[in-house]
Structures are given as structure tokens and as C-alpha cells.
Design a protein around this motif. Structure first.
Motif, mmCIF file in Angstrom:
data_model
loop_
_atom_site.group_PDB
_atom_site.id
_atom_site.type_symbol
_atom_site.label_atom_id
_atom_site.label_comp_id
_atom_site.label_asym_id
_atom_site.label_seq_id
_atom_site.Cartn_x
_atom_site.Cartn_y
_atom_site.Cartn_z
ATOM 1 N N SER A 287 0.859 -1.192 0.000
ATOM 2 C CA SER A 287 0.000 0.000 0.000
ATOM 3 C C SER A 287 0.891 1.236 0.000
ATOM 4 O O SER A 287 2.067 1.160 0.398
ATOM 5 C CB SER A 287 -0.904 0.019 1.236
ATOM 6 O OG SER A 287 -0.121 0.263 2.392
ATOM 7 N N VAL A 288 0.337 2.360 -0.437
ATOM 8 C CA VAL A 288 1.123 3.596 -0.442
ATOM 9 C C VAL A 288 1.455 3.997 0.989
ATOM 10 O O VAL A 288 2.566 4.449 1.284
ATOM 11 C CB VAL A 288 0.375 4.750 -1.152
ATOM 12 C CG1 VAL A 288 1.271 5.971 -1.282
ATOM 13 C CG2 VAL A 288 -0.097 4.324 -2.523
ATOM 14 N N ALA A 289 0.482 3.808 1.904
ATOM 15 C CA ALA A 289 0.707 4.190 3.301
ATOM 16 C C ALA A 289 1.899 3.418 3.872
ATOM 17 O O ALA A 289 2.757 3.990 4.554
ATOM 18 C CB ALA A 289 -0.549 3.929 4.129
ATOM 19 N N GLU A 290 1.986 2.114 3.552
ATOM 20 C CA GLU A 290 3.082 1.296 4.080
ATOM 21 C C GLU A 290 4.410 1.678 3.403
ATOM 22 O O GLU A 290 5.442 1.778 4.080
ATOM 23 C CB GLU A 290 2.756 -0.196 3.870
ATOM 24 C CG GLU A 290 3.786 -1.169 4.406
ATOM 25 C CD GLU A 290 4.031 -1.060 5.919
ATOM 26 O OE1 GLU A 290 3.232 -0.410 6.622
ATOM 27 O OE2 GLU A 290 5.057 -1.600 6.376
ATOM 28 N N ALA A 291 4.375 1.901 2.101
ATOM 29 C CA ALA A 291 5.603 2.310 1.399
ATOM 30 C C ALA A 291 6.099 3.640 1.974
ATOM 31 O O ALA A 291 7.304 3.835 2.182
ATOM 32 C CB ALA A 291 5.341 2.425 -0.096
ATOM 33 N N GLN A 292 5.166 4.530 2.261
ATOM 34 C CA GLN A 292 5.525 5.830 2.833
ATOM 35 C C GLN A 292 6.182 5.645 4.210
ATOM 36 O O GLN A 292 7.212 6.233 4.517
ATOM 37 C CB GLN A 292 4.257 6.685 2.953
ATOM 38 C CG GLN A 292 4.505 8.113 3.378
ATOM 39 C CD GLN A 292 3.203 8.814 3.732
ATOM 40 O OE1 GLN A 292 2.397 8.317 4.513
ATOM 41 N NE2 GLN A 292 2.990 9.980 3.128
ATOM 42 N N ARG A 293 5.556 4.776 5.027
ATOM 43 C CA ARG A 293 6.105 4.515 6.361
ATOM 44 C C ARG A 293 7.539 3.969 6.269
ATOM 45 O O ARG A 293 8.435 4.428 6.969
ATOM 46 C CB ARG A 293 5.219 3.486 7.086
ATOM 47 C CG ARG A 293 4.655 3.992 8.397
ATOM 48 C CD ARG A 293 3.892 2.953 9.195
ATOM 49 N NE ARG A 293 3.130 1.964 8.462
ATOM 50 C CZ ARG A 293 1.847 2.108 8.068
ATOM 51 N NH1 ARG A 293 1.184 3.215 8.329
ATOM 52 N NH2 ARG A 293 1.237 1.137 7.415
#
Ligand code: AMP
Ligand code: GLY
Length: 425
Positions: A389-395
């Protein structure tokens, strides 16, 4: 096969990373490269503006494919000079590179082929340009015709700003690039980038991305080359991508072929997704930086094979595949970028940062000073993470960023905000 890659930025490190993984690639040379590309192949100090020297290097090292990263050597005709002596080169010829080299050329081509883009006028003198501005009013966009290193565009919200831009360009603020000026309609919508692999006749979509052009969080501050990006761009749904191919990319390829200047290489369409659909803002005749740093980790297909197929004109029998994961990259820049920056400050703990799950760090403006890795430019590192997910990649990307010890650098803390908000619904 030996491959020569031209360039030295984060884009080139990402390309080197992909090319060096190809079973087709024996030795990869990068000219001039950076400390990151040195981990993928052999950096060589070649003067890229000296086309004879490049040809000689290719002969001496049995180069089977030359890949050109930046636009300047393309616009300068490096592909023409290599092809003329029988060396395979990936990228457009000088004539085809006019799609980036001249905004007026591209606008005229769009008008003739019915490709959706902002309404425009071309001007060679200040008087008529100013008169036109008074007629149409603001907001309006003023562009220097030629290559201006991303600094040739003024999005003017007031007539005064537009007039100042026109006067500046015609009085030489952008050198030769501003000898001609394009004034165009202001488009409203969300921007996205679409990349196509082209062989002169056939185009295959090779990925989508969104970048972050402003220097600071919340899309504030001056325009930069790009402070971060993610791929895919969720706004470019499968339907919209098909529309971009049908209404923009394929008609462009057909028009270029018809003119006798077929387009081979990467065609990078900067798009505005307006209420009426996708419209072309501009073309680039190369991969984007930092977009390549998120396109390459998602590409499952062998990049060298894909580029060879493009050079050989056989993309109609080729197929591109991607991993399902999304990719997001955060650019670490030297404080002061996009203005004046200090070079030479030491960067530590990259190894530790690269241990974060899914993270790959691409070098842009780095150099070795003895055993020490130091900053050597404005955009210095591109910290990329892949995840489901983008949220996980961002994290994960920010987890890695926070492990890097480089007090002289800065980054935006909100890369991917739009896509993360979309994911949350
Ligand atoms: P360009 O160098 O042509 O990509 O332009 C730089 C930036 O200016 C783009 O990424 C857009 O944000 C903005 N821009 C360019 N043309 C237009 C337009 N016609 N309407 C609105 N914004 C534009
Ligand atoms: N990131 C924008 C470009 O490569 O032109």
C-alpha cells in the motif's frame, strides 16, 4: 552484451540497477555515473558532449546498447551520431527529441493531430505577446520555447506576473530558450505522469507516477526537479490510461512517423486530468527523475530486453509486466535546494537505512571523498520503498530516511499524501 548508460543522477542509478540485473547484460558502463551506479557497474569519465569520444568508447568496449538518461544529449543528437556508425542507441533522434526541445513544435503537432492540450499561441516578439495577454487575461501560462532545465514555465495568476514573465523571457532571462515564447491556457485539475515505451510505430505503457514539484510540505515553496514520487498514479485508472494511449500517445507516434521522424525511446507525458479528461501539458523525451526511481522497482520485465525490442522496432511482439506492489520515493536534498547548496558534507548510515524492509536507496548528487560518501549536488539521495500500500511504502521510506545521518540535508515529510488520502477513502 555490454551496455553504456549515459547520465549521473538518481534516474540513472535506478536505470543502472535495472539494467545490471538483466541476464543480457555482461558489463554495464555508466558515464559519468555516481557512487551508487558504481555498485551496479563501472563508472567511466567520458565527455558525453564529445560524440566522437562516445563512439570510440563504444567500439573499444564492444558496446551493444547505449542508453541515454538525460534530455540534453538526445536534443544534441547523440542517438543520430551513434546510429550513423551502426551502434544501437535507446532514445529519440535529434529531430524526434523536438517533442521536449521545442514546446512550440509540440503544440503545433498537437493542434494538427487533434491531441487534447491547452489552447496556445506562439510569439517571437514581446509586443504582440503582451497585446495577446491583455486580451486573454489571467490566470495564464507563459513558457520559454526551448530547454530551460525545468525553469522555463511561469504559471501566472495575475496579468502583471504574466507580463513580467514575457518581458523577462524576451529580454534574455532564459537565453536562447526564451527567443520564442508560448502562451497557453491555464488548465485546472490534478497532474499525473504517463510513460510509454516507443519503437517508432508501437507504444506500450510502461508506468504512471505522480511527483511533488514544490520544495516544501503542503506543496509550498519554489519549484524543483521533484522532491518525491510514487507509482502507480491512482488517478490514472485503466480507462483513463487507455484514453491517454488513444487520444495522446498513439496520435503523437503516428504524427511523428508521418513527418519522417519516428519516435523511439521513452515518451513521458506530463498530463493534467481536467474535468474534460486528460490533456497534455508537456512531453519529455526521457524517463523522469525521481519517477524512474519508482518505475524501475515495479517493472518485472527485463529492462534491457525491452529497450532492445524498442530499438529493433518489435514492440508489437513484446509484453511488459509489473509487480503488484506500489513504490514511493523520498528525495533527500541539500539544504538550500533548489537554490545554492553546499557540497562536501558527509552522509552516514546508508547501510543501516537500506536494511529497512522493501527499501532501496538511489544516489543522485553524491561523491566519494576518500572513503567518505559526501553530498555533491542539490538532490542527493532518493530513498525508495515498495510495499502493498502507499501508506506502508511511505512509512518504510521515512523509516529509512530517519536512519540516515546527514544533518545538512532535508526532505518533504508528506510525499504520497494524495495517494494515502485516496487509499483511506
Ligand atoms: P512544464 O515544465 O511544462 O511541465 O510545466 C511545469 C509545471 O507548470 C507543470 O508541472 C504544471 O504544474 C504547470 N503548468 C504547465 N502548463 C500548465 C497549464 N497550461 N496549466 C496549468 N498549469 C500548467
Ligand atoms: N520529475 C520531473 C522530470 O523528470 O522532468
Amino acid at each position: 552484451m555490454n551496455i553504456l548508460l549515459i547520465g549521473s543522477g538518481g534516474r540513472e542509478h535506478a536505470l543502472a540497477w535495472s539494467l545490471s540485473a538483466s541476464p543480457l547484460c555482461d558489463t554495464l558502463f555508466i558515464a559519468p555515473g555516481n557512487p551508487g551506479t558504481a555498485e551496479c557497474g563501472t563508472n567511466v569519465a567520458l565527455s558525453v558532449t564529445d560524440h566522437d569520444a562516445v563512439v570510440q568508447f563504444c567500439r573499444e568496449h564492444a558496446i551493444g546498447l547505449v542508453v541515454i538518461g538525460p534530455e540534453a544529449p538526445l536534443v544534441a543528437g547523440l542517438v543520430d551520431d551513434l546510429k550513423a556508425v551502426g551502434i544501437k542507441a535507446f532514445g529519440p533522434t535529434r529531430a524526434a527529441a523536438a517533442l521536449e526541445g521545442s514546446k512550440g513544435f509540440t503544440k503545433d503537432l498537437c493542434a494538427a493531430a487533434g491531441i487534447p492540450t491547452a489552447a496556445y499561441q506562439r510569439f517571437r516578439e514581446a509586443g504582440p505577446a503582451l497585446a495577446y495577454l491583455r486580451g486573454v487575461g489571467a490566470p495564464i501560462v507563459v513558457k520559454a520555447d526551448g530547454l530551460a532545465a525545468g525553469k522555463g514555465v511561469v504559471v501566472a495568476m495575475t496579468l502583471e506576473d504574466a507580463q513580467a514573465a514575457v518581458e523577462g523571457m524576451f529580454s534574455g532571462s532564459h537565453g536562447e530558450a526564451g527567443a520564442e515564447v508560448v502562451i497557453e491556457e491555464y488548465l485546472e485539475g490534478e497532474e499525473a505522469s504517463f510513460f510509454a515505451l516507443c519503437d517508432g510505430r508501437t507504444a506500450l505503457p510502461i508506468g504512471t507516477a505522480q511527483d511533488h514539484k514544490r520544495a516544501f510540505d503542503g506543496d509550498q515553496g519554489p519549484n524543483t526537479g521533484g522532491m518525491g514520487a510514487y507509482s502507480p498514479a491512482p488517478i490514472l485508472t485503466a480507462d483513463l490510461q487507455e484514453r491517454v494511449m488513444r487520444e495522446i500517445i498513439r496520435p503523437t507516434l503516428a504524427a511523428m512517423a508521418e513527418r519522417g521522424t519516428p519516435y523511439t525511446g521513452i515518451l513521458y507525458a506530463g498530463l493534467m486530468i481536467t474535468a474534460e479528461g486528460p490533456k497534455l501539458i508537456e512531453y519529455n523525451v526521457r524517463f523522469g527523475d525521481p519517477e524512474t526511481q519508482v518505475l524501475m522497482p515495479r517493472l518485472k520485465t527485463d529492462l534491457a530486453a525491452a529497450m532492445l525490442a524498442a530499438c529493433d522496432g518489435v514492440l508489437d511482439h513484446f509484453d511488459l509486466r509489473w509487480w503488484d506492489d506500489v513504490a514511493l520515493t523520498v528525495v533527500l536534498a541539500a539544504k538550500g535546494y533548489p537554490g545554492k547548496v553546499e557540497t562536501g558534507s558527509e552522509i552516514r548510515e546508508l547501510d543501516k537505512a537500506e536494511e529497512v524492509v522493501g527499501v532501496t536507496i538511489f544516489h543522485a548528487g553524491t561523491a566519494m571523498s576518500g572513503e567518505r560518501l559526501v553530498a555533491n549536488g542539490g538532490r542527493v539521495l532518493s530513498v525508495t520503498a515498495t510495499a502493498d500500500s502507499v501508506a506502508e511504502a511511505q512509512r518504510q521510506a521515512y523509516r529509512a530516511v530517519d536512519l540516515i545521518d546527514w544533518p545538512e540535508g532535508f526532505c518533504r515529510r508528506d510525499i504520497g499524501w494524495r495517494a494515502v488520502a485516496r487509499e483511506r477513502g
